[in-house]
Design a protein around this motif. Structure first.
Motif, short mmCIF file in Angstrom:
data_model
loop_
_atom_site.label_atom_id
_atom_site.label_comp_id
_atom_site.label_asym_id
_atom_site.label_seq_id
_atom_site.Cartn_x
_atom_site.Cartn_y
_atom_site.Cartn_z
N VAL A 135 0.85 -1.18 0.00
CA VAL A 135 0.00 0.00 0.00
C VAL A 135 0.89 1.23 0.00
CG1 VAL A 135 -1.74 1.28 1.29
CG2 VAL A 135 -1.82 -1.20 1.25
N PHE A 136 0.57 2.17 -0.87
CA PHE A 136 1.31 3.42 -0.97
C PHE A 136 0.41 4.54 -0.47
CE2 PHE A 136 2.90 0.53 -4.14
CZ PHE A 136 4.27 0.60 -3.96
N VAL A 137 0.94 5.37 0.41
CA VAL A 137 0.17 6.47 1.00
C VAL A 137 0.88 7.78 0.67
CG1 VAL A 137 -0.69 7.50 3.12
CG2 VAL A 137 -0.64 5.02 2.89
N HIS A 138 0.13 8.70 0.08
CA HIS A 138 0.64 10.04 -0.15
C HIS A 138 -0.19 10.96 0.73
CE1 HIS A 138 2.44 13.40 -2.31
NE2 HIS A 138 1.25 13.96 -2.26
N GLY A 139 0.39 11.37 1.83
CA GLY A 139 -0.35 12.19 2.78
C GLY A 139 0.59 12.81 3.79
N TYR A 140 0.10 13.02 4.99
CA TYR A 140 0.82 13.72 6.04
C TYR A 140 0.68 12.91 7.33
CZ TYR A 140 1.93 17.64 9.17
OH TYR A 140 2.49 18.43 10.13
N LEU A 141 1.80 12.63 7.99
CA LEU A 141 1.78 11.90 9.26
C LEU A 141 1.99 12.89 10.39
CD1 LEU A 141 1.75 9.18 10.78
CD2 LEU A 141 4.22 9.13 10.52
#
Length: 74
Positions: free
Chosen positions: A7-13
Motif C-alpha cells: 500500500v502506498f500512501v501520499h499524505g501527512y503523518l
C-alpha cells in the motif's frame, strides 16, 4: 485493494497525543491518496492521460476553427 498487496500512501503523518494519524496536510490543499499502485505508476498514468486529453482538445479546437472559417465563407 487486493489482499496482501503493498500500500502506498501520499499524505501527512502527525502525532495527536499518543496516536499517530495519517491524513491530508492541514497547511496545504494537496491530495491524500491511498493506493496499491506506486507513485511512479500513477505519475506515468496521469501524464499519459493528460497528454491524450490535450491532444483531443487541440483536435476539437482545430475542427471548431475549420467550421468557423467554412461558415464565414458560405
Amino acid at each position: 485493494m487486493p489482499i496482501g498487496s503493498p500500500v502506498f500512501v501520499h499524505g501527512y503523518l502527525r502525532q495527536i497525543g499518543a496516536n499517530p494519524q495519517i491524513g491530508a496536510d492541514p497547511l496545504q490543499h494537496g491530495p491524500f491518496l491511498i493506493s496499491f499502485r506506486s507513485e511512479t505508476f500513477l505519475r506515468r498514468y496521469l501524464s499519459r492521460r493528460s497528454l491524450l486529453l490535450d491532444a483531443m482538445g487541440g483536435i476539437t479546437a482545430g475542427a471548431g476553427m475549420v467550421a468557423l472559417v467554412i461558415s464565414l465563407l458560405v
